[in-house]
Design a protein around this motif. Structure first.
Motif: not given
Length: 231
Positions: A138-142, A146-152, A178-183, A185-195
């Motif tokens: 998830p950390c490799n996605v702009d 993500v938002a543009d691809a989801r819209k299309l 997931l796509l909403s979270q990636l768009s 970049r919520t703090p909760r998501m960042a914590q869940a996917w911390h190294p």
């Protein structure tokens, strides 16, 4: 027509700042139909899209999207075979596009700037790229990609009546969530996917990444590719 000619118009963007746009881009904004580019692993494709009362409509019919690889070829196709026989032909401004194409004056311009009414827009999409990046974690996605691809994908699903894609892209589905979270970049998501997390990020979204790839493959399967013809 000289496709390198750039006559320009002055207009205001969403912030009230005067900006310069080409006459080709100004024409598309006036007729309310947008050329869009879709980049795939097989290369780039061009088509058209507009919104009737907020509902997306693509250059195509019966869920198949007419696409061509180059701007010149698309302009020629619209002057001949593409003048009728698809969903965009019912647009009130469609005759203006056909007339300009037949006169050899239609310039295909993909808008990636500021619209004076709606603000920043991007009509160039790279869903395959997003699918590739998702498989890496998830950390490799702009967030904008993500938002543009989801819209299309959502626009195509709505136009084609694709219930499966609409269900998977909804926030109630794991992929849509997931796509909403990636768009965002919520703090909760960042914590869940911390190294330090017990679950490696790439494994955590493996199922959703596979589902997104499936939707991208379904999108490409909708392409009705027309030959470029003479250059």
């Amino acid at each position: 027509m000289d496709y390198q000619r750039v006559a320009r118009w002055r207009t205001k963007n969403a912030s009230g700042i005067l900006v310069t746009v080409s006459d080709g881009l100004a024409f598309w904004r006036k007729v309310g139909i947008d050329p869009i580019r879709i980049e795939t692993s097989a290369g780039g494709f061009l088509t058209l899209r507009c919104y009737f009362s907020g509902s997306p409509t693509f250059l195509g019919s019966l869920g198949r999207i007419d696409v061509i690889r180059t701007e010149r070829a698309l302009a020629r196709w619209l002057a001949m075979e593409g003048a009728t026989g698809h969903d965009l032909a019912r647009a009130s401004t469609w005759p203006r596009i056909v007339d300009r194409a037949r006169a050899g004056d239609l310039e295909i311009v993909v808008d990636v700037g500021d619209d004076p009414s709606f603000g920043p827009i991007n009509n160039s999409y790279s869903p395959d790229f997003v699918a590739d990046r998702l498989t890496q974690g998830p950390c490799n996605v702009d967030i904008y990609d993500v938002a543009d691809a989801r819209k299309l994908l959502a626009d195509v699903a709505q136009w084609a009546g694709d219930d499966k894609a609409r269900r998977m892209l909804a926030d109630s589905h794991p992929l849509g969530r997931l796509l909403s979270q990636l768009s965002q970049r919520t703090p909760r998501m960042a914590q869940a996917w911390h190294p330090s997390s017990r679950v490696p990020p790439r494994q955590a979204i493996a199922t959703e990444a596979e589902q997104f790839r499936e939707l991208v493959n379904d999108l490409r399967a909708r392409f009705r590719v027309h030959p470029e013809g003479r250059s």
